[in-house]
Design a protein around this motif. Structure first.
Motif, PDB file in Angstrom:
ATOM      1  N   GLY A  55       0.775  -1.236   0.000  1.00  0.00           N
ATOM      2  CA  GLY A  55       0.000   0.000   0.000  1.00  0.00           C
ATOM      3  C   GLY A  55       0.805   1.283   0.000  1.00  0.00           C
ATOM      4  N   ALA A  56       2.126   1.188  -0.225  1.00  0.00           N
ATOM      5  CA  ALA A  56       2.964   2.397  -0.200  1.00  0.00           C
ATOM      6  C   ALA A  56       2.704   3.307  -1.407  1.00  0.00           C
ATOM      7  CB  ALA A  56       4.441   2.006  -0.149  1.00  0.00           C
ATOM      8  N   GLY A  57       2.045   2.745  -2.416  1.00  0.00           N
ATOM      9  CA  GLY A  57       1.762   3.539  -3.615  1.00  0.00           C
ATOM     10  C   GLY A  57       2.641   3.143  -4.798  1.00  0.00           C
ATOM     11  N   LYS A  58       3.173   1.939  -4.779  1.00  0.00           N
ATOM     12  CA  LYS A  58       4.070   1.475  -5.856  1.00  0.00           C
ATOM     13  C   LYS A  58       3.353   1.472  -7.205  1.00  0.00           C
ATOM     14  CE  LYS A  58       4.650  -2.372  -3.570  1.00  0.00           C
ATOM     15  NZ  LYS A  58       3.908  -2.039  -2.334  1.00  0.00           N
ATOM     16  N   SER A  59       2.148   0.863  -7.219  1.00  0.00           N
ATOM     17  CA  SER A  59       1.419   0.771  -8.486  1.00  0.00           C
ATOM     18  C   SER A  59       1.007   2.157  -8.987  1.00  0.00           C
ATOM     19  CB  SER A  59       0.174  -0.112  -8.338  1.00  0.00           C
ATOM     20  OG  SER A  59       0.556  -1.413  -7.946  1.00  0.00           O
ATOM     21  N   THR A  60       0.630   3.025  -8.068  1.00  0.00           N
ATOM     22  CA  THR A  60       0.252   4.387  -8.454  1.00  0.00           C
ATOM     23  C   THR A  60       1.460   5.115  -9.058  1.00  0.00           C
ATOM     24  OG1 THR A  60      -1.201   4.327  -6.514  1.00  0.00           O
ATOM     25  CG2 THR A  60      -0.993   6.426  -7.645  1.00  0.00           C
ATOM     26  N   ARG A  96      -4.730  -5.530  -7.542  1.00  0.00           N
ATOM     27  CA  ARG A  96      -3.780  -4.564  -7.008  1.00  0.00           C
ATOM     28  C   ARG A  96      -3.074  -3.777  -8.097  1.00  0.00           C
ATOM     29  NH1 ARG A  96      -0.521  -6.360  -2.203  1.00  0.00           N
ATOM     30  NH2 ARG A  96      -2.168  -6.375  -0.685  1.00  0.00           N
ATOM     31  N   ARG A  98      -3.098  -1.166 -10.765  1.00  0.00           N
ATOM     32  CA  ARG A  98      -4.008  -0.045 -11.021  1.00  0.00           C
ATOM     33  C   ARG A  98      -3.744   0.600 -12.363  1.00  0.00           C
ATOM     34  NH1 ARG A  98      -6.300   0.488  -6.167  1.00  0.00           N
ATOM     35  NH2 ARG A  98      -5.087  -0.407  -4.479  1.00  0.00           N
ATOM     36  N   GLU A 144       7.327  -5.010 -10.042  1.00  0.00           N
ATOM     37  CA  GLU A 144       6.789  -4.487  -8.775  1.00  0.00           C
ATOM     38  C   GLU A 144       6.673  -5.624  -7.770  1.00  0.00           C
ATOM     39  OE1 GLU A 144       2.831  -2.651  -8.800  1.00  0.00           O
ATOM     40  OE2 GLU A 144       2.706  -2.905  -6.623  1.00  0.00           O
ATOM     41  N   ASN A 191       6.941   8.232  -0.802  1.00  0.00           N
ATOM     42  CA  ASN A 191       5.634   8.570  -1.371  1.00  0.00           C
ATOM     43  C   ASN A 191       4.690   8.979  -0.244  1.00  0.00           C
ATOM     44  OD1 ASN A 191       3.838   8.802  -3.594  1.00  0.00           O
ATOM     45  ND2 ASN A 191       2.866   6.884  -2.949  1.00  0.00           N
ATOM     46  N   ASP A 194       2.259  13.885   1.155  1.00  0.00           N
ATOM     47  CA  ASP A 194       1.227  14.812   1.635  1.00  0.00           C
ATOM     48  C   ASP A 194       0.983  14.585   3.126  1.00  0.00           C
ATOM     49  OD1 ASP A 194       0.377  12.281   0.603  1.00  0.00           O
ATOM     50  OD2 ASP A 194      -1.731  12.885   0.724  1.00  0.00           O
ATOM     51  N   ALA A 227       2.096  10.395  -5.283  1.00  0.00           N
ATOM     52  CA  ALA A 227       1.826   9.714  -6.557  1.00  0.00           C
ATOM     53  C   ALA A 227       0.392   9.898  -7.041  1.00  0.00           C
ATOM     54  CB  ALA A 227       2.146   8.226  -6.433  1.00  0.00           C
ATOM     55  N   ASN A 228      -0.563   9.903  -6.124  1.00  0.00           N
ATOM     56  CA  ASN A 228      -1.963   9.940  -6.575  1.00  0.00           C
ATOM     57  C   ASN A 228      -2.348  11.253  -7.236  1.00  0.00           C
ATOM     58  OD1 ASN A 228      -1.726  11.128  -4.074  1.00  0.00           O
ATOM     59  ND2 ASN A 228      -3.826  10.662  -3.469  1.00  0.00           N
TER      60      ASN A 228
END
Ligand SMILES: Nc1nc2c(ncn2[C@@H]2O[C@H](COP(=O)(O)OP(=O)(O)OP(=O)(O)O)[C@@H](O)[C@H]2O)c(=O)[nH]1
Ligand SMILES: [Mg+2]
Length: 314
Positions: A55-60, A96, A98, A144, A191, A194, A227-228
Motif C-alpha cells: 500500500g505504499a503507492g508502488k502501483s500508483t 492490485r 491499477r 513491482e 511517497n 502529503d 503519486a496519486n
C-alpha cells in the motif's frame, strides 16, 4: 509453430506475449532452445525493480512512470508480483494493479503474477517473463514487488536499478537498516509526502545514506512524491534515468548484469539437480522417515545419508 512464437514476440504481438507468459507462469515448457533463440533480443531493455511495503503507492507511482515513459516515446513492460493471488491460475490483471488504462496501448504491456505457493521458482519465472517483454522490444521492464519473502527479494535483486518506496510512517533509521532496505536500494522514494513526517524522513534517510554508502556504490538519491496527484513523478522519471547513467558510467550496471547472469546459471543447475534427485520414490522414502514423531529417531544427517546411499543401488 516455434518460429511463429518467436516472430510474434519479436513483432510485439501482445496476444503472443500473453500466451507465452501464461505458459511461463504455469511452469510449462515452450519449446526446447526457446530461451536460446530469444536471448540475443533480451539484452537491451533497462530493468527497474520497485519494492516497498504493502500500500505504499508502488502501483500508483508505476502508473505515473508509464505515462512519462510513453510521453517520451518509449515503451514499457510491467510485471507485478502479487502476494495475494496464488501462483497457479496466472492472474491476468490482479486487483492490485491499477494500471488498467493502458491495456490497449502497444507500447505498454502489464501482467501480474502471484507469488503465493511458489517455492523458489519465483525469481526464475519473473526473469523469464522479463526476457519475453525485453525481446518484444520494450525499452523498460518494471518489476513491482512487496518487500516480503525471499522470492520477492530475489526478483528485486535481479534488476539494473532497485527503487525502494517508503511512506512517512515507514519508521526510523534503525528499522530501515534492520529491514535490509539500505543494502538493496539504489534509489529511495518517499511517497505519500502529503502526510506529516515526509521531510523529516527524507532528511534523516539522506544523512544515513551519506554516512553509510560503501566505497563502490553511488549514494542513492531520495525523492519525495505524492503519486496519486502526480507531484514529483516527472522529477522521479528524470532522476531515475540520470542515476542509471551515473551507475552505468561507474560500471555498476555491467556488474549487476554479470551477477544476475551468473546467479541464473547457478540456480538453473541447482534446480535441475534437485528435480532430478527428488524422484517420487525418494520423496516417499523421505515421507517414511518423517511421518510421525516416533519416526524421527535418526538425525537429519543420518536420514539424508540413508536416502543418498540408497540412490547408489537404484
Ligand atoms: N494520500 C496519498 N495516497 C496515495 C498516494 N499514492 C498512492 N496513494 C493511495 O494509496 C493506495 C495504495 O496505492 P497502490 O498504488 O495500490 O499501492 P501499492 O504499493 O501498489 O500497494 P500493493 O501493491 O497492494 O502493495 C491507493 O488508494 C492510492 O490511491 C499518495 O502519495 N498520497
Ligand atoms: Mg501494487
Amino acid at each position: 509453430m516455434d518460429k511463429d512464437i518467436l516472430k510474434g514476440i519479436l513483432n510485439n504481438d501482445h496476444r503472443t506475449l500473453s500466451r507465452v507468459i501464461t505458459q511461463i507462469i504455469d511452469n510449462k515448457d515452450i519449446y526446447s532452445r526457446f530461451y536460446q533463440d530469444i536471448y540475443p533480443y533480451t539484452q537491451k531493455a533497462i530493468r527497474i525493480g520497485i519494492t516497498g511495503p504493502p500500500g505504499a503507492g508502488k502501483s500508483t507511482l508505476i502508473d505515473q512512470l508509464i505515462q512519462a515513459i510513453i510521453d517520451n516515446k518509449k515503451s514499457v513492460g510491467v510485471i507485478a508480483i502479487d502476494p495475494t493471488s496464488p501462483y497457479t491460475g496466472g492472474a491476468l490483471l490482479g486487483d492490485r494493479v491499477r494500471m488498467n488504462k493502458f491495456t490497449w496501448n502497444d507500447s505498454v504491456f502489464i501482467r501480474s503474477m502471484g507469488s503465493r505457493g511458489d517455492l523458489g521458482g519465483l525469481a526464475k519465472r519473473a526473469q523469464d517473463v522479463g526476457d519475453i517483454l525485453a525481446a518484444s522490444g520494450k525499452d523498460i521492464v518494471i518489476f513491482e514487488t512487496v518487500g516480503v519473502g525471499q522470492g520477492e527479494y530475489d526478483v528485486i535483486k535481479a534488476v539494473d536499478i532497485t527503487v525502494v518506496v517508503l511512506v512517512p510512517e515507514s519508521g526510523d533509521e534503525v528499522q530501515l537498516m534492520k529491514a535490509g532496505l539500505i543494502e538493496i536500494a539504489d534509489f529511495f522514494v518517499i511517497n505519500k509526502s502529503d502526510r506529516p513526517g515526509a521531510t523529516r524522513l527524507a532528511t534523516s534517510l539522506k544523512s544515513l545514506l551519506h554516512n553509510n554508502h560503501g566505497k563502490f556504490r553511488l549514494e542513492p538519491p531520495v525523492l519525495n512524491t505524492i503519486a496519486n496527484i502526480g507531484t514529483g513523478t516527472i522529477e522521479l522519471y528524470n532522476e531515475l534515468f540520470t542515476h542509471l547513467k551515473l551507475m552505468d558510467d561507474k560500471g555498476i550496471i555491467t556488474q549487476k548484469q554479470l551477477d544476475r547472469h551468473r546467479n541464473r546459471v547457478f540456480s538453473l543447475i541447482q534446480n535441475k539437480l534437485l528435480k532430478e534427485f527428488w524422484t517420487s520414490k525418494r520423496l516417499v522414502e523421505l515421507e517414511q522417515h518423517t511421518k510421525d514423531v516416533g519416526s524421527i529417531k535418526s538425525s537429519a544427517y543420518e536420514i539424508a545419508r540413508q536416502i543418498m546411499d540408497a540412490t547408489k543401488h537404484d
